[in-house]
Design an enzyme around this catalytic site. Structure first.
Site, short mmCIF file in Angstrom:
data_model
loop_
_atom_site.label_atom_id
_atom_site.label_comp_id
_atom_site.label_asym_id
_atom_site.label_seq_id
_atom_site.Cartn_x
_atom_site.Cartn_y
_atom_site.Cartn_z
N HIS A 196 105.21 -32.59 45.39
CA HIS A 196 104.08 -32.83 45.97
C HIS A 196 104.06 -33.42 47.13
O HIS A 196 103.92 -33.07 48.51
CB HIS A 196 103.04 -32.34 45.03
CG HIS A 196 103.47 -31.25 44.38
ND1 HIS A 196 102.73 -29.97 45.05
CD2 HIS A 196 103.29 -31.17 43.43
CE1 HIS A 196 102.18 -29.36 44.34
NE2 HIS A 196 103.07 -29.57 42.74
N ASP A 203 102.37 -24.63 43.77
CA ASP A 203 102.15 -24.59 42.68
C ASP A 203 101.08 -22.96 43.19
O ASP A 203 100.74 -22.73 44.52
CB ASP A 203 100.97 -25.43 42.32
CG ASP A 203 101.16 -26.82 42.13
OD1 ASP A 203 102.84 -26.78 41.79
OD2 ASP A 203 100.82 -27.97 41.51
N TYR A 231 106.28 -25.93 29.87
CA TYR A 231 106.31 -26.88 30.44
C TYR A 231 104.75 -27.88 30.10
O TYR A 231 103.49 -26.81 31.21
CB TYR A 231 107.03 -27.23 31.57
CG TYR A 231 107.11 -28.38 31.65
CD1 TYR A 231 108.00 -29.15 30.91
CD2 TYR A 231 106.38 -28.90 32.76
CE1 TYR A 231 108.80 -30.66 31.42
CE2 TYR A 231 106.43 -30.29 33.18
CZ TYR A 231 107.34 -31.21 32.79
OH TYR A 231 108.20 -32.87 32.54
N HIS A 234 101.62 -27.16 32.46
CA HIS A 234 102.00 -25.71 33.51
C HIS A 234 102.09 -24.60 32.43
O HIS A 234 102.17 -23.19 33.65
CB HIS A 234 103.73 -25.89 33.68
CG HIS A 234 103.53 -27.27 34.87
ND1 HIS A 234 103.72 -28.72 34.51
CD2 HIS A 234 104.06 -27.21 36.55
CE1 HIS A 234 103.96 -29.72 35.16
NE2 HIS A 234 103.76 -28.50 36.45
N ASP A 236 99.12 -22.91 33.48
CA ASP A 236 98.11 -22.04 33.90
C ASP A 236 98.99 -21.96 35.48
O ASP A 236 97.96 -21.82 36.55
CB ASP A 236 96.43 -22.51 33.86
CG ASP A 236 97.08 -24.38 34.66
OD1 ASP A 236 97.85 -24.75 35.25
OD2 ASP A 236 95.32 -24.57 34.83
N HIS A 237 99.75 -21.85 35.54
CA HIS A 237 100.01 -22.17 37.06
C HIS A 237 101.93 -22.19 36.92
O HIS A 237 102.76 -23.00 36.15
CB HIS A 237 100.07 -23.35 38.73
CG HIS A 237 100.17 -24.80 38.30
ND1 HIS A 237 100.14 -25.66 37.32
CD2 HIS A 237 101.24 -25.30 38.54
CE1 HIS A 237 100.62 -26.53 36.84
NE2 HIS A 237 101.31 -26.22 38.10
N HIS A 239 105.13 -23.85 39.42
CA HIS A 239 105.64 -25.11 40.05
C HIS A 239 106.69 -24.78 40.56
O HIS A 239 107.84 -24.50 39.93
CB HIS A 239 105.48 -26.78 39.69
CG HIS A 239 105.59 -27.60 40.54
ND1 HIS A 239 105.02 -28.47 41.02
CD2 HIS A 239 106.98 -28.11 40.30
CE1 HIS A 239 105.95 -29.53 41.73
NE2 HIS A 239 107.38 -29.36 40.98
#
Length: 255
Positions: A196, A203, A231, A234, A236-237, A239
Site C-alpha cells: 500500500h 483492498d 489469511y 483478510h 473481511d476483504h 487485498h
C-alpha cells in the site's frame, strides 16, 4: 460510471482546416496527434498515431502497456518498460479478444479507439478514480516511494482492476482503500513492508462477486500479491497488489 469526455474527430479538424494542440492531462504526457485517417479521435489523456507492434519502443509503447497491464496471462505481470516484446504482444491480443477485436497483437486504430472509450481525461479507466485509490491524503506523499511514483503505480493498479472488472461481467468492484503513507499504514496496523505504501495495492469489498471470486480472478490480471479469506486479517476483504515477487494466500478460496 463517470461520463466519458467528448471526443473530437480528427477528420473534422482536418476538413475544417483547423489546428488544435492536444489537450494535456495533469501529470500525464500527451502524444502528438496525427491527422491521418488511421487515428479516429483526439483524446483528452493520450493520443496514439499509427500502429505499434512487436519491436516498437518508446513512450507510446509504455502508455499502451499501462492500459493492457491487466492482460499479462495467469500468474504473470507485464513490465511497463516501453519495449514491445512478446509479452506485450500477448497482452494486446488478450485485450483485443476481451473486447471482440481482431486479436493480431498489433495496436492500431481499433485498439486505440477502444482504449479511448475506456479512459477519462486524467488517464484513469472510466470505472475507477484516483480518489478511490487514495483515502489517506490528497497528494500521494509520505509513502515508501515518491508521490509521483505512488500515483503512477496506482494508475497501473486501476487498469488491472478495469480488466478484472470486465472479465467478471462488468459488475462494479468496490475499492475500500489503496495508497497509504507510512503514517496512514501504521495507523491501520499495516505490515511494515505493505505494498500500500508504494501505490501498488488495493483492498476490495465483497460487492456482488464475493471475496473469493475476486481473489480467484485477480490471478489472471497482473496481481502478484493476493490475500483473502483464510489469511490472517483478510477475512473481511480481498487485498490485491502488483510489485516484485509473488505471494498469494486465500486458503478459504483454494488459493
Amino acid at each position: 460510471m463517470r461520463p466519458r469526455p467528448i471526443r473530437l474527430l480528427l477528420t473534422a479538424l482536418v476538413g475544417a482546416g483547423l489546428a488544435f494542440a492536444p489537450v494535456s492531462a495533469v501529470a500525464a504526457p500527451t502524444a502528438t496527434a496525427s491527422a491521418s485517417a488511421d487515428v479516429g479521435a483526439l483524446d483528452g489523456c493520450y493520443t496514439w498515431s499509427g500502429t505499434l507492434s512487436e519491436g516498437s519502443s518508446g513512450e507510446a509503447v509504455r502508455q499502451l502497456q499501462i492500459r493492457v497491464a491487466g492482460y499479462p496471462g495467469t500468474g504473470a505481470q507485464l513490465a511497463i518498460d516501453g519495449q514491445f516484446g512478446p509479452a506485450t504482444k500477448a497482452a494486446v491480443q488478450r485485450f483485443q479478444s476481451a473486447y471482440g477485436l481482431a486479436a493480431d497483437g498489433i495496436a492500431g486504430p481499433a485498439t486505440f479507439n477502444k482504449i479511448y472509450q475506456l479512459q477519462d481525461d486524467d488517464c484513469t479507466p472510466v470505472n475507477f478514480t484516483y480518489a478511490e485509490l487514495n483515502r489517506c491524503n490528497s497528494d500521494w506523499s509520505g509513502g515508501k516511494v515518491s508521490a509521483a511514483t505512488a500515483r503512477a503505480n496506482a494508475l497501473v493498479t486501476m487498469w488491472k482492476l478495469q480488466a478484472m472488472r470486465h472479465a467478471m461481467g462488468d459488475k462494479p468492484i468496490t475499492v475500500n482503500g489503496g495508497f497509504r503513507s507510512v503514517t496512514c499504514n501504521s495507523n491501520v496496523g499495516g505490515a511494515s513492508n505493505s505494498r500500500h505504501m508504494y501505490g501498488h495495492a488495493a483492498d476490495l469489498g465483497a460487492g456482488s462477486q464475493g471475496f473469493c471470486a475476486l481473489a480467484q480472478a485477480a490471478r489472471n490480471h497482473g496481481f502478484t500479491e493476493i490475500l483473502g479469506p483464510g489469511y490472517p486479517g483478510h477475512n473481511d476483504h480481498t487485498h490485491v497488489a502488483g510489485g516484485d515477487g509473488r505471494f498469494w494466500s486465500a486458503p478459504s478460496c483454494g488459493i
